[in-house]
Enzyme design. Structure first.
Site, PDB file in Angstrom:
ATOM      1  N   HIS A 124       3.425  -3.810   6.237  1.00 40.64           N
ATOM      2  CA  HIS A 124       2.507  -2.869   6.339  1.00 40.64           C
ATOM      3  C   HIS A 124       1.540  -2.274   7.473  1.00 40.64           C
ATOM      4  O   HIS A 124       3.207  -2.338   7.840  1.00 40.64           O
ATOM      5  CB  HIS A 124       0.818  -3.270   6.040  1.00 40.64           C
ATOM      6  N   GLU A 130       1.376   3.345   3.497  1.00 39.27           N
ATOM      7  CA  GLU A 130       1.993   2.812   4.713  1.00 39.27           C
ATOM      8  C   GLU A 130       3.765   2.328   4.242  1.00 39.27           C
ATOM      9  O   GLU A 130       4.184   1.919   3.593  1.00 39.27           O
ATOM     10  CB  GLU A 130       1.304   1.790   4.237  1.00 39.27           C
ATOM     11  N   GLU A 144       1.757  -5.913  10.448  1.00 41.97           N
ATOM     12  CA  GLU A 144       1.250  -4.679  10.504  1.00 41.97           C
ATOM     13  C   GLU A 144       1.942  -3.313  11.496  1.00 41.97           C
ATOM     14  O   GLU A 144       1.857  -4.198  12.503  1.00 41.97           O
ATOM     15  CB  GLU A 144       0.082  -4.343  10.684  1.00 41.97           C
ATOM     16  N   HIS A 198       0.755  -1.092  -0.177  1.00 46.07           N
ATOM     17  CA  HIS A 198       0.344  -0.012   0.485  1.00 46.07           C
ATOM     18  C   HIS A 198       0.798   1.322   0.234  1.00 46.07           C
ATOM     19  O   HIS A 198       1.650   1.495   0.773  1.00 46.07           O
ATOM     20  CB  HIS A 198      -1.060  -0.036   1.028  1.00 46.07           C
TER      21      HIS A 198
END
Length: 441
Positions: free
Chosen positions: A216, A89, A308, A86
């Site tokens: 991410h 990110e 994440e 992404h």
């Protein structure tokens, strides 16, 4: 478990100097320069290559670390990190650039842990899978950067919702005892995916990756497959049903390896969310269709998790050093996990490697296959296993062995598959050649 990592082992890495480079956000041009700078500093153990192009023509560059760059050595596992899928990110992108320079510097210093990792592993680092989206996000000021600005590629497509949907095929196969591994791609898959996705699919089809993670932001948790819920989605409702793979315990261990080596991920409370041990099954968090980590597991031999890493998708520059120090040990410890389980060679009676031989573990309904040179890798937790090697035209062979924790002991020998019986003569036996070799667990 990762939380049992001894202080001595951790000290091998964390006692090193903190500064491994400039803690700044890198534009595409600066990112490319940083990758080639590492190659110039460590020319004998690195290689920069491109797997394809973005919509706007930017290269999807990968930096490889190996004692023989550009070559697959039999019985040496392939590992990959992918960042910035992404575009907005961005912490993963910067961490992977820092990691690249760190590996080079520590190798040159003679750090035994890093030297062993590079000599025993072929490491592939892609800092940005979505360089077009990054440029959009980076061109916004901190006050105007929207939560989704730059997330998608230049065609406005979310790349982590763009892989062929093999989960639906797999769930359908469950009803008819069909496979949940190495599922063929739909005939029209190329027309359904973006250039970046197609390039990555070709990439992971060309290398026999064993373990990987994609990085991410927006939360702090280690997320493992399956991402897509088995339950039927109800319109207007968020599906949160735990959907484990056949390797669920192994995936939990891999996720905990990262979370407990991270500065605070394992504490659970981050970004207003709570995840026990800092990990979650993807579908238990929220169901995601056509994601990259499930695709890796269902289409290839690769076990992938999603990391994440920050509450702020585009953290301010002054936070980058702190984030690097929080993730440095975890990034290295997770790479080392590629050496747990078993590996071996599947050979015929003439010592030729058998490509695409299937390695099945009794009690775990997910198979792996041998690579182009006949070598195979199967990540496993400690325990007693019966592993069967089979290939078209050969008789299957099974070996039972015990995989112990932290013991470099070779289990009983395993025969390679013998030739299939013909109508004229009984099948010949093959000299034992394919012994699973225990890796660190």
């Amino acid at each position: 478990m990762a939380q049992l990592l001894g202080p001595l082992l951790r000290a091998l890495l964390l006692c090193q100097a903190a500064a491994t480079g400039n803690f700044v956000h890198h534009s595409y041009k600066e990112m490319v320069q940083a990758l080639f700078a590492v190659q110039n500093e460590c020319p004998y153990v690195t290689r920069v290559y491109s797997v394809g192009h973005s919509v706007q023509g930017r290269h999807l560059y990968v930096l490889e670390f190996s004692d023989y760059p550009g070559l697959h050595e039999p019985l040496e596992p392939e590992f990959k990190y992918v960042g910035n899928m992404h575009g907005n990110e961005v912490l993963g992108r910067e961490l992977l650039l820092q990691l690249s320079q760190f590996l080079c510097e520590e190798y040159r210093r003679g750090n035994e842990r890093i030297t062993r990792l590079i000599h025993d592993t072929r490491i592939h680092i892609m800092p940005s899978m979505n360089p077009d989206g990054y440029e959009v996000a980076a061109n916004q000021s901190p006050t105007t950067n929207g939560y989704l600005t730059g997330r998608n590629n230049a065609n406005g497509v979310d790349l982590n919702r763009n892989f062929p949907d093999l989960n639906t095929i797999m769930y359908h196969n469950e009803k008819s005892s069909g496979p949940n591994h190495h599922i063929p791609l739909p005939n029209n898959w190329r027309s359904q995916v973006e250039p970046e996705t197609a390039a990555v699919i070709q990439w992971i089809s060309s290398y026999n990756f064993v373990l990987s993670a994609n990085l991410h932001g927006g939360a702090v948790v280690a997320n493992y497959p399956y991402d897509k819920s088995h339950s039927q989605r109800v319109r207007g409702q968020r599906t949160t049903t735990n959907t484990p793979t056949p390797d669920d315990k192994l995936f939990q261990k891999l996720a905990k390896t990262y979370s407990y080596a991270h500065g605070w991920m394992h504490q659970g409370w981050n970004c207003g969310d709570y995840f026990a041990d800092g990990i979650t099954n993807g579908a238990s968090w929220y169901s995601l269709s056509k994601g990259m980590q499930d695709f890796n597991y269902l289409y290839t031999n690769c076990f992938e998790i999603t990391l994440e890493l920050s509450c702020n998708k585009f953290p301010p520059q002054e936070d980058l050093e702190r984030e690097w120090l929080a993730n440095r040990e975890a990034l290295v410890a997770f790479m080392e996990e590629v050496h747990q389980g078993i590996k071996g060679m599947v050979l015929d009676e003439n010592n030729n490697g058998i490509v695409g031989a299937v390695l099945s573990v009794q009690g775990i309904g997910h198979d792996v296959t041998s690579g182009d040179q006949g070598d195979y890798f199967r990540l496993l937790l400690p325990g007693t296993y019966a592993v069967t090697a089979s290939a078209r035209g050969y008789q299957p062979q099974t070996v039972t062995f015990q995989l112990k924790r932290d013991v470099e002991k070779k289990p009983p020998e395993q025969k390679a598959p013998g030739p299939r019986a013909s109508s004229k003569a009984p099948p010949k036996k093959v000299v034992p050649r394919a012994a699973p070799r225990e890796m660190r667990s």
